[in-house]
Design a protein around this motif. Structure first.
Motif, short mmCIF file in Angstrom:
data_model
loop_
_atom_site.label_atom_id
_atom_site.label_comp_id
_atom_site.label_asym_id
_atom_site.label_seq_id
_atom_site.Cartn_x
_atom_site.Cartn_y
_atom_site.Cartn_z
N LEU A 22 -7.34 32.44 13.54
CA LEU A 22 -8.67 32.26 12.97
C LEU A 22 -9.60 33.44 13.27
CD1 LEU A 22 -9.24 28.45 13.56
CD2 LEU A 22 -8.79 29.61 11.39
N ALA A 23 -9.22 34.27 14.23
CA ALA A 23 -10.03 35.45 14.55
C ALA A 23 -10.08 36.44 13.39
CB ALA A 23 -9.49 36.14 15.81
N THR A 24 -9.10 36.35 12.49
CA THR A 24 -9.07 37.27 11.35
C THR A 24 -9.81 36.71 10.14
OG1 THR A 24 -6.95 36.40 10.58
CG2 THR A 24 -6.88 38.29 12.08
N GLY A 25 -10.32 35.47 10.26
CA GLY A 25 -11.10 34.91 9.17
C GLY A 25 -10.76 33.46 8.88
N VAL A 26 -11.41 32.94 7.87
CA VAL A 26 -11.26 31.55 7.46
C VAL A 26 -9.83 31.29 7.00
CG1 VAL A 26 -12.03 29.81 5.79
CG2 VAL A 26 -13.68 31.42 6.76
N LYS A 27 -9.28 30.14 7.42
CA LYS A 27 -7.92 29.77 7.04
C LYS A 27 -7.90 28.31 6.61
CE LYS A 27 -5.68 33.53 8.60
NZ LYS A 27 -6.80 34.40 8.77
N ARG A 28 -6.97 28.01 5.72
CA ARG A 28 -6.70 26.63 5.33
C ARG A 28 -5.54 26.12 6.18
NH1 ARG A 28 -6.91 26.42 -1.13
NH2 ARG A 28 -6.59 24.22 -0.68
N PHE A 29 -5.39 24.80 6.21
CA PHE A 29 -4.37 24.16 7.03
C PHE A 29 -2.99 24.75 6.76
CE2 PHE A 29 -1.30 20.94 8.19
CZ PHE A 29 -1.80 20.43 9.38
N ASN A 30 -2.64 24.86 5.47
CA ASN A 30 -1.29 25.34 5.14
C ASN A 30 -1.08 26.81 5.54
OD1 ASN A 30 -2.88 26.40 3.11
ND2 ASN A 30 -1.52 25.80 1.44
N GLN A 31 -2.13 27.60 5.54
CA GLN A 31 -2.01 28.99 6.00
C GLN A 31 -1.71 29.03 7.49
OE1 GLN A 31 -5.96 30.08 4.40
NE2 GLN A 31 -4.93 31.85 3.48
N LEU A 32 -2.40 28.18 8.26
CA LEU A 32 -2.14 28.11 9.69
C LEU A 32 -0.73 27.60 9.96
CD1 LEU A 32 -5.58 26.70 10.84
CD2 LEU A 32 -4.67 28.97 11.38
N GLU A 33 -0.34 26.60 9.22
CA GLU A 33 0.99 26.01 9.40
C GLU A 33 2.09 27.05 9.14
OE1 GLU A 33 3.00 21.75 8.27
OE2 GLU A 33 1.73 22.71 6.77
N ARG A 34 1.93 27.86 8.10
CA ARG A 34 2.91 28.91 7.79
C ARG A 34 2.93 29.99 8.87
NH1 ARG A 34 1.21 28.36 2.39
NH2 ARG A 34 -0.19 30.11 2.63
N SER A 35 1.77 30.35 9.35
CA SER A 35 1.67 31.40 10.36
C SER A 35 2.27 30.97 11.70
CB SER A 35 0.21 31.79 10.56
OG SER A 35 0.07 32.70 11.62
N LEU A 36 2.11 29.70 12.02
CA LEU A 36 2.57 29.17 13.30
C LEU A 36 3.92 28.48 13.11
CD1 LEU A 36 -0.88 27.66 14.28
CD2 LEU A 36 0.13 29.77 15.18
N GLN A 37 4.93 29.26 12.81
CA GLN A 37 6.25 28.71 12.53
C GLN A 37 6.72 27.85 13.69
OE1 GLN A 37 8.77 32.00 11.55
NE2 GLN A 37 7.82 32.29 9.57
N SER A 58 4.39 21.39 14.24
CA SER A 58 4.44 20.25 13.34
C SER A 58 3.04 20.01 12.77
CB SER A 58 4.91 18.99 14.08
OG SER A 58 3.90 18.53 14.96
N PRO A 59 2.96 19.44 11.57
CA PRO A 59 1.64 19.14 11.00
C PRO A 59 0.80 18.25 11.92
CG PRO A 59 3.34 18.89 9.34
CD PRO A 59 4.04 19.11 10.65
N LYS A 60 1.45 17.31 12.59
CA LYS A 60 0.73 16.41 13.51
C LYS A 60 0.12 17.20 14.66
CE LYS A 60 1.28 12.41 16.47
NZ LYS A 60 1.91 12.23 17.74
N THR A 61 0.90 18.09 15.26
CA THR A 61 0.40 18.90 16.37
C THR A 61 -0.73 19.81 15.92
OG1 THR A 61 2.53 18.83 17.49
CG2 THR A 61 1.03 20.59 18.15
N LEU A 62 -0.56 20.43 14.75
CA LEU A 62 -1.62 21.30 14.24
C LEU A 62 -2.90 20.50 14.02
CD1 LEU A 62 -2.68 23.99 13.24
CD2 LEU A 62 -1.58 23.54 11.03
N SER A 63 -2.79 19.33 13.45
CA SER A 63 -3.97 18.48 13.24
C SER A 63 -4.64 18.13 14.56
CB SER A 63 -3.58 17.18 12.53
OG SER A 63 -3.19 17.45 11.22
#
Length: 112
Positions: free
Chosen positions: A35-50, A53-58
């Motif tokens: 997020l330090a590089t700018g605004v992100k959507r959930f799916n962008q974060l999920e892809r970046s953080l290979q 899990s979606p639950k953990t990210l949430s």
């Protein structure tokens, strides 16, 4: 009542221990890094953080939002769009992460 007392105790402990407590969740520092590089959507974060899990990210996003480190913006669209960004409090953690990056480069990563 117990939660209120616990919360007050948390704020009175050592600042280093409190910061470590906030950042200690698995993936938390990497979410802030992204997020330090700018605004992100959930799916962008999920892809970046290979591997996250979606639950953990949430859970991590919710925790960071509760701490005031990130903000969540929801757009009334179909399907709903949600964007995450760092708050001022969150941006103040970027130098900490940069220091970790520099330390890792110097002491923990191979110079290939």
């Amino acid at each position: 009542m117990e939660l209120i007392e616990s919360h007050l105790i948390d704020k009175s402990i050592c600042p280093v221990a409190r910061t470590a407590q906030v950042l200690s969740g698995k993936w938390t520092i990497l979410i802030i890094r992204d997020l330090a590089t700018g605004v992100k959507r959930f799916n962008q974060l999920e892809r970046s953080l290979q591997g996250i899990s979606p639950k953990t990210l949430s859970e991590r996003l919710r925790s960071l939002e509760e701490e005031g480190i990130i903000s969540r913006r929801t757009f009334a669209e179909a399907p709903p769009r949600v964007e995450y960004s760092l708050t001022e409090k969150g941006y103040d953690l970027v130098p900490v992460i940069d220091s970790m990056r520099n330390y890792g480069k110097k002491w923990l990563c191979d110079d290939k």
